[in-house]
Motif scaffolding. Structure first.
Motif, PDB file in Angstrom:
ATOM      1  N   LEU A 155       1.416  -1.164  -0.160  1.00  0.00           N
ATOM      2  CA  LEU A 155       0.217  -0.411  -0.131  1.00  0.00           C
ATOM      3  C   LEU A 155       1.016   1.867   0.172  1.00  0.00           C
ATOM      4  N   ASN A 156       0.507   2.697  -1.099  1.00  0.00           N
ATOM      5  CA  ASN A 156       0.987   3.519  -0.929  1.00  0.00           C
ATOM      6  C   ASN A 156       0.515   4.343   0.255  1.00  0.00           C
ATOM      7  N   ALA A 157       1.242   5.173   1.645  1.00  0.00           N
ATOM      8  CA  ALA A 157       1.103   4.911   2.650  1.00  0.00           C
ATOM      9  C   ALA A 157      -0.536   6.621   2.762  1.00  0.00           C
ATOM     10  N   ALA A 158      -0.400   7.034   1.323  1.00  0.00           N
ATOM     11  CA  ALA A 158      -1.470   7.832   1.947  1.00  0.00           C
ATOM     12  C   ALA A 158      -2.483   7.153   1.504  1.00  0.00           C
ATOM     13  N   THR A 159      -3.184   6.528   1.686  1.00  0.00           N
ATOM     14  CA  THR A 159      -3.872   5.047   1.825  1.00  0.00           C
ATOM     15  C   THR A 159      -4.286   5.271   3.339  1.00  0.00           C
ATOM     16  N   LEU A 160      -3.697   4.798   4.635  1.00  0.00           N
ATOM     17  CA  LEU A 160      -3.697   5.255   5.369  1.00  0.00           C
ATOM     18  C   LEU A 160      -3.800   6.617   5.683  1.00  0.00           C
ATOM     19  N   HIS A 161      -3.804   7.375   5.613  1.00  0.00           N
ATOM     20  CA  HIS A 161      -3.954   9.141   5.359  1.00  0.00           C
ATOM     21  C   HIS A 161      -5.652   9.356   5.039  1.00  0.00           C
ATOM     22  N   THR A 162      -5.845   8.542   4.058  1.00  0.00           N
ATOM     23  CA  THR A 162      -7.305   8.778   3.473  1.00  0.00           C
ATOM     24  C   THR A 162      -8.217   8.080   4.502  1.00  0.00           C
ATOM     25  N   VAL A 163      -7.855   6.689   4.833  1.00  0.00           N
ATOM     26  CA  VAL A 163      -8.303   6.181   6.360  1.00  0.00           C
ATOM     27  C   VAL A 163      -9.405   7.110   7.170  1.00  0.00           C
ATOM     28  N   THR A 164      -8.192   8.026   7.870  1.00  0.00           N
ATOM     29  CA  THR A 164      -8.365   8.345   9.025  1.00  0.00           C
ATOM     30  C   THR A 164      -9.378   9.579   8.638  1.00  0.00           C
ATOM     31  N   ALA A 165      -9.391   9.991   7.388  1.00  0.00           N
ATOM     32  CA  ALA A 165     -10.495  11.094   7.400  1.00  0.00           C
ATOM     33  C   ALA A 165     -12.327  10.646   6.491  1.00  0.00           C
ATOM     34  N   ALA A 166     -11.631   9.230   5.885  1.00  0.00           N
ATOM     35  CA  ALA A 166     -12.862   8.268   5.783  1.00  0.00           C
ATOM     36  C   ALA A 166     -13.565   8.066   7.303  1.00  0.00           C
ATOM     37  N   LEU A 167     -12.812   7.745   8.041  1.00  0.00           N
ATOM     38  CA  LEU A 167     -13.624   7.151   9.193  1.00  0.00           C
ATOM     39  C   LEU A 167     -14.384   8.653  10.339  1.00  0.00           C
ATOM     40  N   GLN A 168     -13.823   9.284   9.555  1.00  0.00           N
ATOM     41  CA  GLN A 168     -14.307  10.994  10.419  1.00  0.00           C
ATOM     42  C   GLN A 168     -16.006  11.009   9.573  1.00  0.00           C
ATOM     43  N   CYS A 169     -15.772  10.555   8.140  1.00  0.00           N
ATOM     44  CA  CYS A 169     -17.138  11.138   7.583  1.00  0.00           C
ATOM     45  C   CYS A 169     -18.119   9.612   8.339  1.00  0.00           C
TER      46      CYS A 169
END
Length: 311
Positions: free
Chosen positions: A14-28
């Motif tokens: 996985l690209n590390a950017a995916t981990l940051h995007t998961v955090t944003a998704a969890l806030q949605c």
């Protein structure tokens, strides 16, 4: 309600950017799934299943998905999109190539480069090169979102136990054909995700000065190399070194700006860095307005001395 993160990967990890995007998704939404599209991507799916907060990993594996072409990825994403209220990708080159297609096919507005989730339908994003923040609200049934990953902490990469569901891939429509890929190989950290970045600007005067001053300092710090748009336009370094609004958005732990005046478009790409150090002979350079530490000095003297002290 659930969010879908479209993972970025190279079929191996996985690209590390995916981990940051998961955090944003969890806030949605409290429930988050990850879509893995590729070929021979079992290790990626397993890695994604261990991310804390992920409910399910959806894996579509087929030869025509191997090279991450936007057209087949769009078709595959659309096949599962109706199950979700939010679809998120990193706001990088890959995400910006994919999400507009997905949003257009869904007939919804794209929410670009968000930096904060206010609520499930309200978000913040920078405008005017980061000099203002817009709060935007969407009433679309599906929110198509690109995420400025530097604004969100990475999700924990281990300890999760999400299920892995394999899908039959949508057949290739033959709209595009992969021809070749020319990649720069480097032992340095990748610029967008580096913890330390050393950047050079037009004040260096030449590409030779960049190699003589910036590169040794980056070597001493184990840092990635960056540059201002002016340095790139002058031919000092390649385009993929560019930091700024029209380059890469970065937020490392340490950003060292050498001979960079601090144009608005450059500041928009790096002012989120935790610690900013600026070296410039002009005491009125705009870079000093965002710097935590500023050194007004001749860079041809100061930088070698700094490198020597660190080495």
């Amino acid at each position: 309600m659930a969010s879908l993160v479209i993972a970025e990967h190279n079929n191996l990890s996985l690209n590390a950017a995916t981990l940051h995007t998961v955090t944003a998704a969890l806030q949605c939404n409290a429930e988050v799934d990850i879509l893995i599209m590729g070929h021979g991507s079992d290790t990626v799916a397993l890695e994604a299943s261990k991310i804390i907060g992920v409910r399910r990993v959806i894996q579509a594996d087929a030869p025509h998905l191997a090279n991450q072409l936007a057209e087949p990825l769009t078709a595959q994403a659309l096949a599962v999109a109706s199950q979700y209220t939010h679809i998120l990708v990193p706001a990088n080159a890959s995400g910006k190539n994919l999400m507009p297609r997905v949003a257009a096919k869904l007939d919804v507005a794209q929410l670009s480069d968000i930096t904060k989730v206010v609520s499930s339908d309200t978000f913040e994003r920078p405008i005017y090169a980061g000099n203002a923040i817009a709060t935007i609200q969407s009433i679309d049934p599906i929110k198509a979102i690109t995420v400025r990953t530097t604004s969100f902490e990475p999700a924990q990469a281990g300890g999760g136990s999400a299920s892995i569901e394999k899908l039959v891939a949508v057949p290739d429509a033959g709209q595009s054909i992969f021809m070749s890929r020319d990649l720069n190989q480097s032992d340095r950290p990748e610029l967008a995700g580096a913890k330390i970045i050393v950047s050079g600007g037009r004040g260096l005067g030449s590409g030779e000065a960049y190699q003589e001053l910036v590169v040794p300092l980056a070597d001493a710090l184990g840092a990635a190399l960056g540059a201002s748009r002016a340095a790139v336009d002058a031919g000092y370094v390649p385009n993929d070194y560019q930091v700024g609004q029209t380059g890469k958005i970065v937020a490392p732990d340490l950003y060292i700006a050498i001979g960079i005046s601090g144009a608005i478009q450059h500041l928009a790409g790096m002012k989120g860095s935790k610690v900013i150090v600026a070296i410039n002979k002009d005491p009125d350079a705009p870079i000093f307005s965002v710097a935590d530490y500023g050194l007004v000095a001749n860079l041809f003297t100061a930088v070698p001395e700094l490198t020597k002290a660190i080495s």
